[in-house]
Motif scaffolding. Sequence first.
Motif, PDB file in Angstrom:
ATOM      1  N   SER A  22      46.489  47.154  52.965  1.00 39.20           N
ATOM      2  CA  SER A  22      47.143  47.032  51.655  1.00 39.20           C
ATOM      3  C   SER A  22      46.136  46.650  50.578  1.00 39.20           C
ATOM      4  O   SER A  22      46.103  47.248  49.493  1.00 39.20           O
ATOM      5  CB  SER A  22      48.259  45.992  51.710  1.00 39.20           C
ATOM      6  N   ALA A  23      45.294  45.678  50.869  1.00 45.55           N
ATOM      7  CA  ALA A  23      44.276  45.253  49.908  1.00 45.55           C
ATOM      8  C   ALA A  23      43.245  46.356  49.681  1.00 45.55           C
ATOM      9  O   ALA A  23      42.725  46.505  48.571  1.00 45.55           O
ATOM     10  CB  ALA A  23      43.593  43.975  50.391  1.00 45.55           C
ATOM     11  N   LEU A  24      42.960  47.142  50.702  1.00 48.54           N
ATOM     12  CA  LEU A  24      42.024  48.257  50.545  1.00 48.54           C
ATOM     13  C   LEU A  24      42.567  49.298  49.578  1.00 48.54           C
ATOM     14  O   LEU A  24      41.846  49.779  48.703  1.00 48.54           O
ATOM     15  CB  LEU A  24      41.726  48.905  51.898  1.00 48.54           C
ATOM     16  N   PHE A  25      43.834  49.658  49.707  1.00 47.80           N
ATOM     17  CA  PHE A  25      44.443  50.623  48.784  1.00 47.80           C
ATOM     18  C   PHE A  25      44.338  50.101  47.342  1.00 47.80           C
ATOM     19  O   PHE A  25      43.996  50.850  46.430  1.00 47.80           O
ATOM     20  CB  PHE A  25      45.905  50.882  49.153  1.00 47.80           C
ATOM     21  N   ALA A  26      44.609  48.813  47.141  1.00 45.27           N
ATOM     22  CA  ALA A  26      44.521  48.231  45.802  1.00 45.27           C
ATOM     23  C   ALA A  26      43.080  48.250  45.302  1.00 45.27           C
ATOM     24  O   ALA A  26      42.831  48.530  44.127  1.00 45.27           O
ATOM     25  CB  ALA A  26      45.075  46.811  45.801  1.00 45.27           C
ATOM     26  N   ALA A  27      42.121  47.979  46.178  1.00 42.26           N
ATOM     27  CA  ALA A  27      40.708  47.973  45.779  1.00 42.26           C
ATOM     28  C   ALA A  27      40.248  49.369  45.369  1.00 42.26           C
ATOM     29  O   ALA A  27      39.533  49.523  44.372  1.00 42.26           O
ATOM     30  CB  ALA A  27      39.834  47.430  46.912  1.00 42.26           C
TER      31      ALA A  27
END
Length: 146
Positions: A22-27
């Motif tokens: 999830s954090a990767l998609f946001a990054a």
Amino acid sequence: MSYELRDHTADVAVEATAPSLSALFAAVADGLTAASCESVPAEGGERFTLREAAESREALLFDYLDRLIYERDVRLVLPADHECRVIEPDSIGPDDEDEPTYIVEAGARGVPLDAVAAREIKAVTYSEMTLERRDDGWYAYVVFDV
């Protein structure tokens, strides 16, 4: 989570790492925003939400980024301040779908394009796309056509 812009022939690439998918998609989405303009105003713009589904993580990342570009063009805003929640097939339930489905539920702040000096990102590409789990979290490399 972090991202870096990378030069790529006539295009621009985003390389990102994060502790969760999830954090990767946001990054990566934050990288798309950074590739679009030098700076984003800290305030202004309405938040909007979206939901995408796909049969693989890579397809989901592609569809999500493509949707952000679409939202930019339709709403005339630069999506910024991304929040994502990726739902993997294991957590959806066996009776929900015939095929495994990955889902991203996301939100962004839509900064009006007239408030930023934005460079047009034409499209996300599958060219050299990498999305993988690593020992310390997740890694992605995505090329955008400018």
